[in-house]
Design an enzyme around this catalytic site. Structure first.
Site, mmCIF file in Angstrom:
data_model
loop_
_atom_site.group_PDB
_atom_site.id
_atom_site.type_symbol
_atom_site.label_atom_id
_atom_site.label_comp_id
_atom_site.label_asym_id
_atom_site.label_seq_id
_atom_site.Cartn_x
_atom_site.Cartn_y
_atom_site.Cartn_z
ATOM 1 N N SER A 54 -64.825 -10.607 -32.622
ATOM 2 C CA SER A 54 -63.872 -10.965 -33.549
ATOM 3 C C SER A 54 -63.075 -12.402 -33.380
ATOM 4 C CB SER A 54 -62.653 -9.972 -33.590
ATOM 5 O OG SER A 54 -63.302 -8.688 -34.083
ATOM 6 N N LYS B 73 -51.998 -7.303 -28.700
ATOM 7 C CA LYS B 73 -53.053 -8.220 -29.035
ATOM 8 C C LYS B 73 -52.815 -9.173 -29.949
ATOM 9 C CE LYS B 73 -57.408 -6.437 -27.199
ATOM 10 N NZ LYS B 73 -58.854 -6.572 -27.403
ATOM 11 N N ARG C 282 -71.703 -5.426 -25.603
ATOM 12 C CA ARG C 282 -72.586 -6.443 -25.922
ATOM 13 C C ARG C 282 -73.323 -6.676 -24.387
ATOM 14 N NH1 ARG C 282 -67.571 -9.238 -28.574
ATOM 15 N NH2 ARG C 282 -66.793 -7.694 -27.080
ATOM 16 N N HIS D 119 -69.801 -4.776 -34.999
ATOM 17 C CA HIS D 119 -69.103 -3.575 -35.125
ATOM 18 C C HIS D 119 -69.566 -2.405 -36.260
ATOM 19 C CE1 HIS D 119 -65.025 -5.878 -34.445
ATOM 20 N NE2 HIS D 119 -65.480 -5.143 -33.167
HETATM 21 P P1 ADP Z 1 -60.817 -3.493 -28.684
HETATM 22 O O1 ADP Z 1 -59.786 -4.519 -28.640
HETATM 23 O O2 ADP Z 1 -60.514 -1.977 -28.656
HETATM 24 O O3 ADP Z 1 -61.954 -4.156 -27.504
HETATM 25 P P2 ADP Z 1 -62.815 -4.641 -30.560
HETATM 26 O O4 ADP Z 1 -62.373 -4.653 -32.065
HETATM 27 O O5 ADP Z 1 -62.927 -6.119 -29.916
HETATM 28 O O6 ADP Z 1 -61.611 -3.564 -29.959
HETATM 29 O O7 ADP Z 1 -63.965 -3.941 -30.422
HETATM 30 C C1 ADP Z 1 -64.146 -2.443 -30.720
HETATM 31 C C2 ADP Z 1 -65.569 -2.044 -30.300
HETATM 32 O O8 ADP Z 1 -66.459 -2.650 -30.625
HETATM 33 C C3 ADP Z 1 -65.423 -1.993 -28.541
HETATM 34 O O9 ADP Z 1 -66.438 -0.999 -28.137
HETATM 35 C C4 ADP Z 1 -66.350 -3.524 -28.353
HETATM 36 O O10 ADP Z 1 -66.979 -3.502 -27.325
HETATM 37 C C5 ADP Z 1 -67.234 -3.313 -29.867
HETATM 38 N N1 ADP Z 1 -67.937 -4.483 -30.124
HETATM 39 C C6 ADP Z 1 -67.007 -5.617 -30.300
HETATM 40 N N2 ADP Z 1 -68.176 -6.696 -30.611
HETATM 41 C C7 ADP Z 1 -69.436 -5.903 -30.637
HETATM 42 C C8 ADP Z 1 -70.843 -6.214 -31.123
HETATM 43 N N3 ADP Z 1 -70.825 -7.727 -31.491
HETATM 44 N N4 ADP Z 1 -71.691 -5.682 -31.223
HETATM 45 C C9 ADP Z 1 -71.476 -4.377 -30.614
HETATM 46 N N5 ADP Z 1 -70.178 -3.758 -30.264
HETATM 47 C C10 ADP Z 1 -69.325 -4.666 -30.375
#
Ligand code: ADP
Length: 161
Positions: A128, A41, A90, A17
């Protein structure tokens, strides 16, 4: 002035992130990172904790602000005066879901565009959920998260029998 909204659950924020935010901050004049309260969630960390981890990690980047929101992402974008929603990608893993979200957001608010930023390959398998699982079984997570997040994750470790 081009700004972007980067919404997410960030439960907790990890280096994948942060890398997206750092790169976006070099492209956009301003990046608003917005933590979704998202009770559906059932996040492990409270919205205060999730926001706090992000603030601490991003305090050195002057054109990034951190906020929270509870409603529609497009409404949050409007509220912050931005017409760009930024999402990270990803592998193909994210693609279907992200396209679905982007299409629905476009339907709701055609003036808001979704921009995708590809992860760095070293973060392609980082999520996460995975860092929480690793921490639960006491695997080292320091490489993937900031020190305050690593500290908080250690509290999730299942006590050894
Ligand atoms: P959500 O519940 O909105 O998917 P996340 O916290 O899981 O929230 O992810 C927020 C954003 O970050 C999303 O666009 C997700 O695809 C992106 N993201 C998550 N992991 C990675 C990573 N390893 N590299 C790049 N972007 C990521």
């Amino acid at each position: 002035m081009a700004s972007a909204l980067y919404p997410g659950t960030f439960d907790p924020v990890h280096r994948g992130h942060l890398d997206v935010v750092e790169r976006a901050a070099r492209i956009f004049d301003h990046v608003v990172v917005a933590v979704l309260e998202n009770p559906d969630k059932r996040p492990v960390f409270s919205v205060d904790e999730r926001e706090g981890f992000l603030r601490a990690a991003l305090s050195d980047i002057s054109n990034v602000t951190v906020t929270r929101f509870g409603g529609l992402t497009v409404a949050c974008a409007k509220e912050h005066g931005t017409s760009v929603i930024l999402r990270g990608l990803r592998a193909v893993l994210d693609f279907d879901y992200e396209v679905q979200l982007a299409m629905m957001n476009r339907h709701l608010e055609p003036t808001v565009e979704t921009f995708f930023m590809l992860t760095k390959s070293r973060y392609a398998y980082l999520s996460s959920s995975l860092v929480k699982q690793m921490a639960k079984f006491d695997a080292p997570v320091e490489e993937f998260v900031t020190p305050p997040v690593a500290e908080a994750l250690r509290r999730l470790a299942v006590p050894k029998a």
